[in-house]
Design a protein around this motif. Structure first.
Motif, PDB file in Angstrom:
ATOM      1  N   HIS A  67       0.528  -0.982  -0.213  1.00 51.30           N
ATOM      2  CA  HIS A  67       0.468  -0.108  -0.021  1.00 51.30           C
ATOM      3  C   HIS A  67       0.766   1.581   0.009  1.00 51.30           C
ATOM      4  CE1 HIS A  67       0.870   0.993   4.279  1.00 51.30           C
ATOM      5  NE2 HIS A  67       1.234  -0.201   4.290  1.00 51.30           N
ATOM      6  N   VAL A  68       1.612   1.129   0.026  1.00 56.86           N
ATOM      7  CA  VAL A  68       3.149   2.341   0.924  1.00 56.86           C
ATOM      8  C   VAL A  68       2.906   2.970  -0.893  1.00 56.86           C
ATOM      9  CG1 VAL A  68       5.145   2.911   0.319  1.00 56.86           C
ATOM     10  CG2 VAL A  68       3.925   1.472   2.324  1.00 56.86           C
ATOM     11  N   VAL A  69       3.145   4.261  -0.942  1.00 57.06           N
ATOM     12  CA  VAL A  69       3.612   4.904  -2.590  1.00 57.06           C
ATOM     13  C   VAL A  69       5.029   5.733  -2.428  1.00 57.06           C
ATOM     14  CG1 VAL A  69       2.437   7.115  -4.139  1.00 57.06           C
ATOM     15  CG2 VAL A  69       1.010   4.657  -3.613  1.00 57.06           C
ATOM     16  N   LEU A  70       5.560   5.825  -3.205  1.00 51.57           N
ATOM     17  CA  LEU A  70       7.294   6.515  -3.129  1.00 51.57           C
ATOM     18  C   LEU A  70       6.889   7.873  -4.016  1.00 51.57           C
ATOM     19  CD1 LEU A  70       9.843   3.875  -3.671  1.00 51.57           C
ATOM     20  CD2 LEU A  70       8.627   4.212  -1.450  1.00 51.57           C
ATOM     21  N   ARG A  72       8.872  11.072  -5.544  1.00 51.16           N
ATOM     22  CA  ARG A  72      10.124  12.068  -5.224  1.00 51.16           C
ATOM     23  C   ARG A  72      10.134  13.515  -3.677  1.00 51.16           C
ATOM     24  NH1 ARG A  72      12.616  11.163 -11.124  1.00 51.16           N
ATOM     25  NH2 ARG A  72      11.108  12.746 -11.594  1.00 51.16           N
ATOM     26  N   GLU A  73      10.809  13.845  -3.741  1.00 53.47           N
ATOM     27  CA  GLU A  73      10.481  15.458  -3.122  1.00 53.47           C
ATOM     28  C   GLU A  73      11.216  16.448  -4.066  1.00 53.47           C
ATOM     29  OE1 GLU A  73      14.981  15.435  -1.633  1.00 53.47           O
ATOM     30  OE2 GLU A  73      13.981  13.809   0.303  1.00 53.47           O
ATOM     31  N   ALA A  74      10.391  17.163  -3.621  1.00 60.15           N
ATOM     32  CA  ALA A  74      10.002  18.478  -4.206  1.00 60.15           C
ATOM     33  C   ALA A  74       9.708  17.898  -5.826  1.00 60.15           C
ATOM     34  CB  ALA A  74      11.224  19.156  -4.839  1.00 60.15           C
ATOM     35  N   SER A  75       8.195  17.241  -6.008  1.00 58.01           N
ATOM     36  CA  SER A  75       7.718  16.433  -6.403  1.00 58.01           C
ATOM     37  C   SER A  75       5.853  17.112  -6.924  1.00 58.01           C
ATOM     38  CB  SER A  75       7.522  15.384  -6.594  1.00 58.01           C
ATOM     39  OG  SER A  75       6.802  14.794  -5.432  1.00 58.01           O
ATOM     40  N   TYR A  76       5.491  17.131  -7.622  1.00 61.05           N
ATOM     41  CA  TYR A  76       4.316  17.991  -7.733  1.00 61.05           C
ATOM     42  C   TYR A  76       3.022  16.777  -8.989  1.00 61.05           C
ATOM     43  CZ  TYR A  76      -0.133  20.126  -8.394  1.00 61.05           C
ATOM     44  OH  TYR A  76      -1.532  20.766  -8.378  1.00 61.05           O
ATOM     45  N   HIS A  77       2.060  16.150  -7.998  1.00 59.44           N
ATOM     46  CA  HIS A  77       1.283  15.316  -8.681  1.00 59.44           C
ATOM     47  C   HIS A  77      -0.673  15.209  -8.707  1.00 59.44           C
ATOM     48  CE1 HIS A  77       4.555  12.941  -9.556  1.00 59.44           C
ATOM     49  NE2 HIS A  77       4.795  13.064  -8.624  1.00 59.44           N
ATOM     50  N   GLY A  78      -0.478  16.500  -8.419  1.00 61.74           N
ATOM     51  CA  GLY A  78      -2.454  17.002  -8.429  1.00 61.74           C
ATOM     52  C   GLY A  78      -2.788  17.647  -7.049  1.00 61.74           C
ATOM     53  N   ASN A  79      -3.747  18.068  -6.996  1.00 61.35           N
ATOM     54  CA  ASN A  79      -4.273  18.908  -5.873  1.00 61.35           C
ATOM     55  C   ASN A  79      -6.125  17.595  -5.019  1.00 61.35           C
ATOM     56  OD1 ASN A  79      -2.873  21.294  -5.005  1.00 61.35           O
ATOM     57  ND2 ASN A  79      -4.228  22.422  -7.018  1.00 61.35           N
ATOM     58  N   ALA A  83      -3.205  12.421  -5.142  1.00 59.89           N
ATOM     59  CA  ALA A  83      -2.154  12.555  -5.478  1.00 59.89           C
ATOM     60  C   ALA A  83      -0.974  14.395  -4.984  1.00 59.89           C
ATOM     61  CB  ALA A  83      -2.535  13.402  -6.683  1.00 59.89           C
ATOM     62  N   LEU A  84      -2.033  14.621  -3.915  1.00 57.73           N
ATOM     63  CA  LEU A  84      -1.430  15.639  -3.022  1.00 57.73           C
ATOM     64  C   LEU A  84      -0.180  14.993  -2.181  1.00 57.73           C
ATOM     65  CD1 LEU A  84      -1.381  18.953  -2.764  1.00 57.73           C
ATOM     66  CD2 LEU A  84      -3.481  18.340  -1.006  1.00 57.73           C
ATOM     67  N   ASP A  85      -0.573  13.889  -1.368  1.00 55.91           N
ATOM     68  CA  ASP A  85       0.474  13.196  -1.025  1.00 55.91           C
ATOM     69  C   ASP A  85       1.263  12.490  -1.512  1.00 55.91           C
ATOM     70  OD1 ASP A  85       0.634  12.310   1.835  1.00 55.91           O
ATOM     71  OD2 ASP A  85       0.121  10.277   0.992  1.00 55.91           O
ATOM     72  N   ALA A  86       0.995  12.488  -2.728  1.00 54.30           N
ATOM     73  CA  ALA A  86       1.910  11.445  -3.246  1.00 54.30           C
ATOM     74  C   ALA A  86       3.642  12.954  -3.512  1.00 54.30           C
ATOM     75  CB  ALA A  86       1.519  11.317  -4.735  1.00 54.30           C
ATOM     76  N   SER A  87       2.335  14.676  -3.895  1.00 51.98           N
ATOM     77  CA  SER A  87       3.214  15.971  -3.767  1.00 51.98           C
ATOM     78  C   SER A  87       4.117  15.985  -2.722  1.00 51.98           C
ATOM     79  CB  SER A  87       2.195  17.287  -4.805  1.00 51.98           C
ATOM     80  OG  SER A  87       1.319  16.266  -5.711  1.00 51.98           O
ATOM     81  N   HIS A  88       5.153  17.136  -3.280  1.00 54.27           N
ATOM     82  CA  HIS A  88       6.223  17.212  -1.668  1.00 54.27           C
ATOM     83  C   HIS A  88       6.134  18.818  -2.362  1.00 54.27           C
ATOM     84  CE1 HIS A  88       9.752  17.856   0.737  1.00 54.27           C
ATOM     85  NE2 HIS A  88       8.809  16.502   1.607  1.00 54.27           N
ATOM     86  N   LEU A 100      -2.609  13.552   5.488  1.00 56.04           N
ATOM     87  CA  LEU A 100      -1.429  12.979   4.963  1.00 56.04           C
ATOM     88  C   LEU A 100      -0.681  12.097   5.331  1.00 56.04           C
ATOM     89  CD1 LEU A 100      -1.407  16.690   2.305  1.00 56.04           C
ATOM     90  CD2 LEU A 100      -2.467  14.411   2.075  1.00 56.04           C
ATOM     91  N   GLY A 101       0.040  11.961   4.514  1.00 57.39           N
ATOM     92  CA  GLY A 101       1.739  11.406   5.335  1.00 57.39           C
ATOM     93  C   GLY A 101       1.663  10.166   5.245  1.00 57.39           C
ATOM     94  N   GLN A 102       0.935   9.523   3.858  1.00 52.07           N
ATOM     95  CA  GLN A 102       1.375   8.126   4.238  1.00 52.07           C
ATOM     96  C   GLN A 102       2.577   7.369   2.695  1.00 52.07           C
ATOM     97  OE1 GLN A 102      -1.014   5.806   5.068  1.00 52.07           O
ATOM     98  NE2 GLN A 102      -1.462   7.448   6.017  1.00 52.07           N
ATOM     99  N   THR A 103       2.990   9.086   1.962  1.00 54.26           N
ATOM    100  CA  THR A 103       3.481   8.138   1.193  1.00 54.26           C
ATOM    101  C   THR A 103       5.687   8.330   1.452  1.00 54.26           C
ATOM    102  OG1 THR A 103       2.488   9.968  -0.519  1.00 54.26           O
ATOM    103  CG2 THR A 103       4.803   9.918  -0.539  1.00 54.26           C
TER     104      THR A 103
END
Length: 205
Positions: A67-70, A72-79, A83-88, A100-103
């Protein structure tokens, strides 16, 4: 012509010739093996859907611990929430931190500031996957070439082949966020094409 035939029907229940033709065109150029196209409303929903699809894939295989998503730091994948959790990007995520906090973060790729080779980045991703537990990691979401956060910074040439190999060795899906790089914007159909990488999923808009 299309509006005269049918302006809109819910894609989960109905199909249209226009959508079928569109999907066939996209599938013919996407660097994904045996590609299938799932249309959604935009980039955020595309990444949200890919993250959920990665989870669904592992569940269907009886691998429910993944269930863990990896990302990158300083990334953006959506709002949207996933997708916001994957963003940084603190400016976008700060108000929503309690949700948030799962990524799990892996280092950004910026050759201008970080001299590490692609192989060294791949080794760090391998270390992080092992630290988290490979049996818990579902997917790695990243742009092939940085977009909104690092202004079109290209990774070292050995980055994507090495990273893809590490992910494959652990059964982790590669989701390439091509919302900003897809459909010819980098001189190839998709950014992944520059390195001959075949991701498991591509998102676009």
């Amino acid at each position: 012509k299309q509006a005269a035939a049918v302006s809109y029907v819910h894609a989960h229940s109905f199909e249209t010739d226009a959508l079928a033709r569109f999907a066939a065109h996209v599938a013919s150029v996407a660097p994904v093996d045996d590609a299938r196209v799932f249309p959604v409303s935009g980039g955020s929903e595309a990444n949200e859907s890919a993250i959920k699809l990665a989870r669904a894939y592992h569940l269907a295989r009886g691998d429910g611990g993944r269930h863990v998503v990896l990302a990158r730091e300083a990334s953006y994948h959506g709002n949207s929430r996933g997708a916001l959790d994957a963003s940084h990007r603190a400016a976008l995520t700060a108000a929503y931190e309690p949700w948030l906090g799962q990524t799990v973060r892996v280092p950004m790729v910026n050759p201008y500031r970080d001299p590490r080779s692609g192989e060294e980045h791949a080794a760090e991703i391998d270390r992080i996957i092992r630290s988290v537990g490979a049996s818990r990691v579902a997917a790695f979401v990243a742009e092939p070439i940085s977009g909104a956060t690092l202004a079109a910074v290209v990774p070292p040439d050995d980055y994507w082949p090495a990273v893809a190999e590490v992910l494959r060795s652990h059964g982790v899906l590669l989701v390439m966020d091509e919302v900003m790089t897809g459909f010819g914007r980098t001189g190839r159909w998709f950014g992944a094409d520059h390195w001959g990488v075949r991701p498991d999923m591509i998102t676009s808009a």
